[in-house]
Scaffold this motif. Structure first.
Motif, mmCIF file in Angstrom:
data_model
loop_
_atom_site.group_PDB
_atom_site.id
_atom_site.type_symbol
_atom_site.label_atom_id
_atom_site.label_comp_id
_atom_site.label_asym_id
_atom_site.label_seq_id
_atom_site.Cartn_x
_atom_site.Cartn_y
_atom_site.Cartn_z
ATOM 1 N N VAL A 156 84.103 -7.966 -23.003
ATOM 2 C CA VAL A 156 85.340 -7.476 -23.612
ATOM 3 C C VAL A 156 86.560 -8.085 -22.917
ATOM 4 O O VAL A 156 87.562 -8.394 -23.566
ATOM 5 C CB VAL A 156 85.394 -5.936 -23.579
ATOM 6 N N MET A 208 87.540 -11.339 -24.334
ATOM 7 C CA MET A 208 88.192 -11.302 -25.641
ATOM 8 C C MET A 208 89.688 -11.555 -25.551
ATOM 9 O O MET A 208 90.276 -12.156 -26.464
ATOM 10 C CB MET A 208 87.945 -9.958 -26.320
ATOM 11 N N THR A 209 90.331 -11.117 -24.492
ATOM 12 C CA THR A 209 91.780 -11.293 -24.405
ATOM 13 C C THR A 209 92.166 -12.755 -24.198
ATOM 14 O O THR A 209 93.066 -13.253 -24.884
ATOM 15 C CB THR A 209 92.366 -10.385 -23.316
ATOM 16 N N GLY A 247 90.352 -15.106 -25.295
ATOM 17 C CA GLY A 247 90.006 -15.608 -26.626
ATOM 18 C C GLY A 247 91.125 -15.358 -27.616
ATOM 19 O O GLY A 247 91.466 -16.229 -28.427
ATOM 20 N N LEU A 248 91.735 -14.174 -27.546
ATOM 21 C CA LEU A 248 92.870 -13.867 -28.415
ATOM 22 C C LEU A 248 94.041 -14.794 -28.105
ATOM 23 O O LEU A 248 94.764 -15.216 -29.017
ATOM 24 C CB LEU A 248 93.284 -12.409 -28.229
ATOM 25 N N ILE A 302 93.284 -5.334 -24.471
ATOM 26 C CA ILE A 302 93.381 -6.135 -25.691
ATOM 27 C C ILE A 302 94.186 -5.416 -26.771
ATOM 28 O O ILE A 302 94.798 -6.054 -27.641
ATOM 29 C CB ILE A 302 91.986 -6.529 -26.215
ATOM 30 N N LEU A 349 86.279 -14.440 -29.444
ATOM 31 C CA LEU A 349 86.444 -13.050 -29.868
ATOM 32 C C LEU A 349 85.130 -12.486 -30.405
ATOM 33 O O LEU A 349 84.730 -11.370 -30.053
ATOM 34 C CB LEU A 349 87.535 -12.956 -30.935
ATOM 35 N N TRP A 350 84.440 -13.241 -31.245
ATOM 36 C CA TRP A 350 83.170 -12.765 -31.801
ATOM 37 C C TRP A 350 82.142 -12.563 -30.683
ATOM 38 O O TRP A 350 81.422 -11.559 -30.650
ATOM 39 C CB TRP A 350 82.661 -13.766 -32.830
ATOM 40 N N GLY A 384 82.718 -11.943 -27.454
ATOM 41 C CA GLY A 384 83.079 -10.777 -26.667
ATOM 42 C C GLY A 384 82.926 -9.476 -27.419
ATOM 43 O O GLY A 384 82.644 -8.424 -26.820
ATOM 44 N N TRP A 385 83.107 -9.527 -28.749
ATOM 45 C CA TRP A 385 83.043 -8.316 -29.566
ATOM 46 C C TRP A 385 81.644 -7.697 -29.557
ATOM 47 O O TRP A 385 81.481 -6.498 -29.817
ATOM 48 C CB TRP A 385 83.461 -8.626 -30.996
ATOM 49 N N PHE A 400 81.994 -5.391 -26.944
ATOM 50 C CA PHE A 400 82.979 -4.403 -27.402
ATOM 51 C C PHE A 400 82.292 -3.280 -28.173
ATOM 52 O O PHE A 400 82.491 -2.090 -27.889
ATOM 53 C CB PHE A 400 83.969 -5.151 -28.302
ATOM 54 N N VAL A 442 87.428 -12.515 -37.981
ATOM 55 C CA VAL A 442 88.115 -11.542 -37.139
ATOM 56 C C VAL A 442 88.363 -10.256 -37.913
ATOM 57 O O VAL A 442 88.189 -9.138 -37.385
ATOM 58 C CB VAL A 442 89.436 -12.127 -36.598
#
Length: 401
Positions: free
Chosen positions: A8, A11-12, A14-15, A97, A196-197, A199-200, A203, A254
């Motif tokens: 997770v 992800m940040t 990644g964002l 995030i 993102l995917w 890390g999700w 999540f 996303v």
């Protein structure tokens, strides 16, 4: 849970890549820095007070107790079956995030310092209480039986609505909507979407707080829904514009991740296809019609996170085959509607008040000259590319002066 928390956290960044690729070259670093600074800012604030506001014991229906300020009292304790320190770290990544998502609506015009001040207040006063309402056993929405497995209301609706409010308060970018600000680096967008995917998976599956059947269901639905959403987005895009795009594929997946987040452990794999397809359809048309809102939500945060989060929260009630609440379908749907409305009102009104307060302390917008030239040099004394490359992503003038 340690691995899920690390996923997770990834992800940040990644964002940051996802948002950075979508903006102009002259503001790519400032755009990415808004995500990066969220890690440092919220990481400290979560330790100081955010965690205890959200999950502190002996709280009430609105806020947690304050016995865990500075994460005191967690040493040697368990939350469920995992160490409380690990639970606090995992939840910190969610808080991080959530703030970073908002930045996509205000890029290229909001002062970095103003974003940091607003972000700190938003994390403590908007996000943490909402997390308590939905996920703490003392919270009023939790007691009412609202279903949100991994953050549809707490993260995506709250961030999406707050982003829309911020776009209204700041006003549009210079030249909007005549000047088209096109993505300057589509490969960065694809890289960010992939991270993102990846890390999700932590999540959603990590929100089971165990390696069990619930985590397995959340994992597989987090694969299926974004895949369906990507295909749906590309179909809509091809039917209207004639060609599928890489940015469309990234955006679609996303949106599917957002939509499945509240439902991921409550719906079957076939239902995840419906969640992804309906979420993508709603968000796609929200993007097409966003000009009617008269707000320059630069990277469509509300359309992609707010709208998809609302759709996901409602479909959770409609399609859930396992809830644990024992509520009839109609009652569960009413509970889901209440949770959506509460999240929208709390985030919307609260963000408006906080932005106005920050505006009393410092200007919210950068000077017009800096906005036109790009914010990287003025805000950070750096630039993402060499001088002969900084023309990439410059505004495309569609007409007018």
């Amino acid at each position: 849970m340690l691995v899920s928390a690390a996923l997770v956290l990834l992800m940040t960044p990644g964002l940051a890549f996802f948002y950075g690729g979508l903006t102009r070259a002259q503001s790519v670093l400032n755009t990415m820095m808004m995500s990066v600074v969220s890690i440092g800012l919220v990481g400290v604030l979560w330790m100081l007070a955010g965690y205890t506001i959200a999950f502190g014991p002996n709280g009430n229906a609105l806020v947690g107790g304050f016995s865990n300020l500075g994460l005191e009292g967690l040493q040697g304790q368990l939350t469920g079956t995992i160490p409380s320190y690990v639970f606090a770290a995992f939840q910190a990544m969610f808080a991080i995030i959530a703030l970073a998502l908002i930045s996509g609506a205000v890029i290229e015009r909001m002062r970095f310092g103003a974003f940091v001040l607003f972000g700190g207040l938003w994390s403590l006063l908007i996000y943490s209480p909402l997390a308590h309402w939905v996920w703490s056993s003392d919270g009023w929405l939790f007691k009412d039986g609202a279903l949100d497995f991994a953050g549809g209301t707490v993260i995506h609706i709250s961030a999406g609505v707050s982003a829309l409010v911020a776009a209204f308060v700041l006003g549009p970018r210079i030249g909007f909507p005549r000047n088209a600000h096109i993505p300057h680096n589509v490969p960065l967008v694809l890289l960010g979407a992939g991270l993102l995917w990846f890390g999700w998976m932590g999540f959603n599956a990590g929100s089971a707080a165990a390696a069990n059947q619930t985590a397995g269901l959340a994992f597989i639905t987090t694969l299926i829904a974004p895949a369906a959403a990507m295909l749906t987005w590309l179909v809509w895009e091809s039917s209207r514009a004639g060609k599928p795009t890489a940015v469309g594929a990234a955006t679609g997946l996303v949106v599917g991740l957002v939509a499945i987040t509240p439902a991921c452990a409550f719906v079957s794999p076939w239902a995840a296809v419906i969640v992804g397809a309906v979420g993508a359809t709603a968000s796609y048309w929200a993007v097409q019609l966003k000009h009617r809102l008269r707000a320059d939500d630069s990277l469509d945060v509300f359309a992609c996170h707010g709208v998809a989060g609302i759709v996901g929260a409602l479909l959770t009630g409609a399609l859930a085959f396992t809830t644990g609440s024992g509520k009839p379908w109609g009652e569960q749907m009413l509970t889901q509607i209440v949770s959506v409305v509460a999240s929208v009102v709390w985030a919307g009104v609260g963000s408006f008040v906080l932005l106005k307060l920050v505006g009393l302390v410092m200007p919210l917008r950068v000077p017009a000259s800096q906005e036109v030239a790009g914010i990287d040099q003025s805000a950070h004394s750096e630039q993402g590319y060499s001088e002969n490359e900084t023309g990439l992503g410059a505004p495309v003038f569609l007409g007018g002066d």
